[in-house]
Design an enzyme around this catalytic site. Sequence first.
Site, PDB file in Angstrom:
ATOM      1  N   GLU A   1       0.880  -1.166   0.000  1.00  0.00           N
ATOM      2  CA  GLU A   1       0.000   0.000   0.000  1.00  0.00           C
ATOM      3  C   GLU A   1       0.917   1.214   0.000  1.00  0.00           C
ATOM      4  O   GLU A   1       1.673   1.427   0.946  1.00  0.00           O
ATOM      5  CB  GLU A   1      -0.894   0.002   1.231  1.00  0.00           C
ATOM      6  CG  GLU A   1      -1.875   1.153   1.267  1.00  0.00           C
ATOM      7  CD  GLU A   1      -2.608   1.248   2.586  1.00  0.00           C
ATOM      8  OE1 GLU A   1      -2.661   2.361   3.143  1.00  0.00           O
ATOM      9  OE2 GLU A   1      -3.106   0.201   3.068  1.00  0.00           O
TER      10      GLU A   1
ATOM     11  N   CYS B   1      -3.698   7.122   5.111  1.00  0.00           N
ATOM     12  CA  CYS B   1      -3.636   6.773   3.690  1.00  0.00           C
ATOM     13  C   CYS B   1      -4.930   7.116   2.974  1.00  0.00           C
ATOM     14  O   CYS B   1      -4.960   7.170   1.742  1.00  0.00           O
ATOM     15  CB  CYS B   1      -3.313   5.292   3.534  1.00  0.00           C
ATOM     16  SG  CYS B   1      -4.399   4.213   4.487  1.00  0.00           S
TER      17      CYS B   1
END
Length: 494
Positions: free
Chosen positions: A244, A281
């Site tokens: 990620e 994020c």
Amino acid sequence: MADVVQGRSPRTGDPVGDPLPASTPADLDRAVAAARAAAPAWGALTGPERADVLDAIADALDAARAELVAVADAETALGEARLTGEVGRTSGQLRMFAGLLRDGAHVDAVLSPADPAIGRPDVRRMLHPIGVVAVFSASNFPFAFSVAGGDTASAWAAGCPVVVKAHEAHPATSAAVARVVRTALLGAGVSEDVLGLVAGRAAGGPLVAHPGIAAVGFTGSLAGGRALYDLATRRPDPIPFFGELGSVNPVVVLPGAADERADEIARGYVGSLTLGTGQFCTNPGLLFVPEHAKLLDGITEHARAATGGAMLSERIRDTYAHETAGRADREIARGTAADDAWAVAPVVWHATLAEFTANAAELTGETFGPAGLVVTYTDEDALVDALAAVPGSLTGSVHATEADHPLAARVAATLRPRVGRLVHNGWPTGVAVCWAMHHGGPWPATTAPAHTSVGGTALRRWLVPTAYQDWPDALLPAELRDANPLGVPRVVQP
């Protein structure tokens, strides 16, 4: 490698907590070897047996919550309330995976019985653990994406031991969590080497390259993740790398929503942008709004009134300062920074849709922290066209009224191939831990858009299929035997 990894307080910049010895190559070899030795017994447990161990780890983390929160707050300055909730999220993830293991569907058992009439043999397929998994802790979640976080919990659920690389921003927290987990493993009658821990920035590349590692889970920067991803694919035996890496998480406000909820949207946007000092994020880095004076004025007003807290490390703070200075000509609002040593001020930039389209490569880069770009539009067709320039993201959000539905459908159709989660009338920050969640997305959000790092299907990253053709029933895994003694859900071909 450096001798130790020392945590520092984002409030003062001073050293805090006990340092963690940096791992030598010999330390890394020992950790991986021990994990590999623990793999057969761990992988051989039935789903319900592993579930009991995950529950025991969750109980141990909850019991140690006060101690763990105190250590983590000193290293991260995230605050007692946030960190207490994060320990709960971490134990909750473990219990969620325990529930999945007891259900049994995770093995994806499929049976195609023999059919002599067409010459088909008896074929039975299921998923098995891939092997020892390397997990890289994230800076912004010292519990939920760290030593016992989602990547680790899902790998354990899949039957894989894990070697975690502690993050340099919270070494004492990592060591404390590892102690709690390893004690719980022993108490449950399982090898403590189901969890290994290594430390030091220089340990990252060798961990990915180690021949005993079968797959990698990573949460971090685009540059760092890409370097490790390339290393994983260039190995003599390339391995899966589930990274990620970066996400701008576009949010689109449609005209009806702007007319009806201008102040609510302005407040919600700034609240989402500055939550956790923007260190998520899923931070809303791109906001598309109609030319609407009340809405734009509200965003500016709320942003100027916002106070930014401390970043997680001095390096993250310095990067934020550099990136926000580089867009000073687009700045329309700047908040204030708290008194903490590594605190930063929230920033909002502005561009017209035409400027965004002409400079998309520059304006779609992620800034990690409480900074975002507001793009104003007047032409709805041009808006839909411009959204095609948005890079792969974890989320895409649409604020709409019922009158906006035709345009909302067009916007969603454009965003859907570019994001992993579509949010309606909400903000992207906050990721529910549930069986149906998908926390992934096209590059550069992740390296594997078919997979997720949050939710029930996260454990599929660490499983690989085997098909058994014409094997005697007694030699088949229990999940594939005729009697189905574990009672797992199965698909049987007619």
